[in-house]
Design an enzyme around this catalytic site. Structure first.
Site, mmCIF file in Angstrom:
data_model
loop_
_atom_site.group_PDB
_atom_site.id
_atom_site.type_symbol
_atom_site.label_atom_id
_atom_site.label_comp_id
_atom_site.label_asym_id
_atom_site.label_seq_id
_atom_site.Cartn_x
_atom_site.Cartn_y
_atom_site.Cartn_z
ATOM 1 N N CYS A 353 0.936 -1.251 0.036
ATOM 2 C CA CYS A 353 -0.233 0.015 -0.035
ATOM 3 C C CYS A 353 0.826 1.390 0.047
ATOM 4 C CB CYS A 353 -0.979 0.078 1.145
ATOM 5 S SG CYS A 353 -0.613 -0.964 2.526
ATOM 6 N N ARG A 382 7.933 -10.369 5.541
ATOM 7 C CA ARG A 382 7.591 -10.158 6.935
ATOM 8 C C ARG A 382 8.407 -11.182 7.624
ATOM 9 N NH1 ARG A 382 0.811 -9.845 6.336
ATOM 10 N NH2 ARG A 382 0.969 -8.033 4.685
ATOM 11 N N GLN A 400 1.276 -11.321 -3.202
ATOM 12 C CA GLN A 400 -0.101 -11.071 -2.889
ATOM 13 C C GLN A 400 -0.818 -10.720 -3.940
ATOM 14 O OE1 GLN A 400 -0.914 -8.321 0.277
ATOM 15 N NE2 GLN A 400 -1.997 -9.941 1.416
ATOM 16 N N ASP A 402 -2.503 -8.237 -4.541
ATOM 17 C CA ASP A 402 -3.119 -6.830 -4.090
ATOM 18 C C ASP A 402 -3.486 -5.977 -4.944
ATOM 19 O OD1 ASP A 402 -3.101 -5.724 -1.455
ATOM 20 O OD2 ASP A 402 -1.034 -5.230 -1.443
ATOM 21 N N HIS A 404 -5.164 -1.626 -4.869
ATOM 22 C CA HIS A 404 -5.791 -0.503 -3.994
ATOM 23 C C HIS A 404 -6.508 0.421 -4.737
ATOM 24 C CE1 HIS A 404 -2.368 -1.992 -1.624
ATOM 25 N NE2 HIS A 404 -3.083 -1.490 -0.617
ATOM 26 N N LYS A 486 -12.679 -3.685 8.097
ATOM 27 C CA LYS A 486 -12.476 -4.486 6.831
ATOM 28 C C LYS A 486 -13.640 -5.491 6.747
ATOM 29 C CE LYS A 486 -9.318 -7.553 9.286
ATOM 30 N NZ LYS A 486 -7.892 -8.126 9.304
ATOM 31 N N HIS A 532 -8.442 -1.324 0.181
ATOM 32 C CA HIS A 532 -7.560 -2.367 0.003
ATOM 33 C C HIS A 532 -8.306 -3.438 -0.287
ATOM 34 C CE1 HIS A 532 -4.439 0.018 2.779
ATOM 35 N NE2 HIS A 532 -5.423 0.846 2.776
#
Length: 659
Positions: A353, A382, A400, A402, A404, A486, A532
């Site tokens: 992000c 991570r 991921q 992912d 946005h 979320k 997200h």
């Protein structure tokens, strides 16, 4: 005195009445079935006095809380049995956990436990259960408890009590603690417990593990014994059967058997993907791209390493730093000469992000441009603890699906709805149905950014989107991200386990912190709202979940090999390669087994590899250009021309057929 029952009815009792008295007043059957009592939302022992005016509910073996209660009981019974069999053992903690319980022990020097000792321990536990030992609560002063456990040489209990006293707020000091005794065993415990050990119906010790005291690797390593308990033997047996099936379907086992990936100490917590595994991985990334493009997603690529200033702006430097891999651009040699440490000033990204925010603000956007939808199959890192790593399900490096979305406030409802429908369309391609999913709305945590007014609005936006789409959901209070609430999409697999796959999150904080803007119809600057969105989560974790859900029998379109050709003898190898070329031209992934092994052995090995289709190439197949397809599991089709088979199977791939 008077208490109120769950249906709102009042129940009159004698002053000083206990939970057991309340159950008996309702009826003799309930008195026999009662295990504990809930008083104003707090679960308590049946023997404790009730406060006047309380709202109560009786816990029986049909209650949701009941299994956790008797699993806690069983942990105490385990500790009692261990002290019987291994005098001098020091006991630590023994809580109930999901699907069972554990207890941590420090055994006397020379005692080395293994699974073979479980039978003797279980036999002694069974004696304590059969003895129908009551769980007796005693509230004692801190001084009395410390004296008792010091005399018994139980240092872990002493430390727990001292920590309770030390960490208590100044206006609420800890003056007493509760002890529970069953048979000869007394433990420091808050409770509650069932009336007696006899309420434990069936139990099983399952495994051993090492565990550091208080999770601190600098402290004593203890032996952790895991087990489970149920009210009925048949429920225990069903649970153990599910566990055995889960072991057979463990993605770590299947990944090795199918030759998809492996792990190495050369890069702990990071998968090494074989060619076969890479095909599956790339197919999933390709699916995300193919489905995202017509929905308005634009793929971007952002760096791996960011300056700490970016992470400080996003809030991750303060709230997520311990989970990041950090480094520095400083001169290590100079620092060493000067006798100073180099402070990290760079961080590898654990999420995409902040990079997307930085990319968004490089362009001037108009309200006509919004929504802007950035997607990135970004590589993330991570710093997971080594003890938390678990195959593909918990890794240190992952990718991921992912995205946005930068939207106006007026677009939130439509975009959240579109994300949820995108998720449903994606999941159908893996054979998942709507019944396989549930939805959770996670609300503001205690440690959060932003005003309550913005949180009210964000939570309301997500709630309205769920309700507008007719989706039932549960609320998880306090489980939102630090920047916003979320919707989490929970997948329930073939073994009844729940996994989080997709998520849609609203973020009003990032646009403020990163000064993100767009020009509105009024020519003034406005803040976008960030959504997200992830659908599969990390590709690694999704592959692990899918392997366990399907037992390794992946959807046909996702298989690393769709069809294997098995030659009868060396003279059929050329025909096998010619036929394979035709099939490959239709998009099929084809393997050829032309080893000098028997056809029977080749068939067995192809079956074990879970290849969905195979065909034997002999004289007829070579001469007539035909194949007889054999399906994984043994069923056979009639012989058909290779060209016809290529066209049919190629069509199945294009439509992403499951079988």
């Amino acid at each position: 005195m008077q208490v109120t029952l769950p249906d709102g009815k009042a129940l009159d009792l004698q002053d000083g009445a206990t939970g057991a008295d309340a159950a008996a007043a309702i009826g003799p059957g309930l008195a026999r079935a009662a295990l504990a009592i809930v008083v104003d939302g707090e679960q308590r022992d049946l023997g404790r006095p009730l406060p006047d005016g309380a709202v109560i509910g009786i816990v029986t073996d049909r209650s949701d809380e009941a299994l956790e209660l008797i699993r806690h009981d069983t942990a105490h019974v385990l500790a009692a049995a261990i002290l019987d069999l291994y005098p001098g053992t020091k006991i630590a903690i023994g809580p109930p956990i999901e699907n069972g319980f554990y207890y941590d022990f420090e055994f006397p020097e020379g005692v080395v436990l293994n699974d073979g000792d479980f039978a003797a321990i279980e036999a002694r536990m069974a004696e304590h259960v059969a003895a129908d030992e009551p769980f007796v609560r005693q509230d004692v002063t801190v001084a009395e408890a410390l004296e008792r456990f010091r005399a018994e040489d139980q240092p872990y209990k002493v430390e727990l009590i001292e920590d309770l006293v030390r960490n208590a707020p100044a206006d609420a000091p800890v003056e007493t603690v509760s002890l529970y005794t069953n048979g000869p065993f007394t433990d420091l415990c808050r409770g509650p417990h069932a009336p007696t050990t006899k309420r434990i119906g069936a139990f099983k010790l399952q495994s051993l593990a090492g565990a550091y005291w208080r999770g601190d690797s600098d402290r004593q390593q203890l032996v952790r014994i895991y087990g489970t308990a149920f009210f009925k033997r048949k429920d225990l047996e069903a649970h153990l059967e599910r566990l055995e099936l889960a072991r057979q379907r463990d993605h770590r086992k299947l990944g090795k058997e199918l030759g998809l990936y492996h792990f190495s100490e050369a890069a702990p917590g990071s998968a090494f993907w074989t060619p076969a595994g890479t095909r599956i991985f790339n197919d999933l990334v390709g699916l995300s791209r193919e489905m995202g493009e017509p929905r308005g997603y634009t793929e971007v690529k952002t760096p791996q390493l960011f300056d700490s200033s970016l992470w400080k702006t996003s809030g991750h430097w303060d709230k997520y730093r311990d989970d990041m891999f950090l480094t520095s651009t400083g001169d290590a040699a100079t620092a060493a000469e000067e006798g100073r440490a180099i402070e990290p000033n760079m961080g590898f990204k654990p999420m995409n992000c902040p990079g997307h925010y930085e990319l968004y603000r490089q362009t001037r956007w108009s309200y006509r441009d919004l929504p802007v939808r950035f997607s990135e199959p970004g590589l993330l890192h991570r710093n997971e603890l080594s003890g938390a790593l678990h195959g593909l399900l918990r890794v240190r490096q992952f990718c991921q699906d992912d995205a946005h979305l930068f939207v106006t406030e007026e677009q939130i409802q439509d975009e959240v709805t579109a994300c949820l429908k995108f998720a449903q369309d994606t999941y159908r391609l893996f054979g998942f149905s709507e019944e396989d999913f549930s939805y959770e709305l996670s609300t503001r945590p205690e440690n959060r950014l932003g005003s309550d007014e913005l949180w009210d609005k964000a939570e309301g936006d997500l709630q309205r989107a769920l309700e507008a789409n007719g989706l039932a959901y549960t609320v998880h209070e306090g489980d939102g991200a630090f920047y916003g609430p979320k919707i989490d999409i929970q997948f329930h697999d073939s073994l009844g386990r729940s996994w989080q796959l997709g998520t849609v999150q609203i973020d009003y904080q990032a646009p403020e912190r990163f000064d993100l803007t767009y020009t509105g119809a009024d020519n003034a600057e406005h803040r976008p709202v960030v959504l997200h969105r992830a659908l599969l989560g990390s590709y690694e974790r999704f592959i692990g979940i899918l392997l366990e859900h399907t037992g390794g029998e992946l959807p046909f379109w996702l298989q690393p090999v769709h069809l294997t050709l098995l030659t009868v003898s060396d003279r059929h190898a050329d025909a096998a390669h010619r036929i394979a070329a035709t099939l490959k031209a239709a998009g099929l992934r084809v393997a050829i087994d032309d080893r000098t092994e028997t056809v029977g052995r080749k068939i067995r090995e192809t079956e074990l590899a879970k290849v969905p289709l195979m065909a034997v190439i002999g004289d007829r197949e070579a001469d007539e250009d035909v194949l007889t397809l054999r399906h994984h599991g043994g069923a056979e089709d009639d012989a058909a021309a290779v060209a016809e088979i290529a066209a049919t199977l190629g069509g199945k791939l294009r439509e992403r057929a499951l079988r």
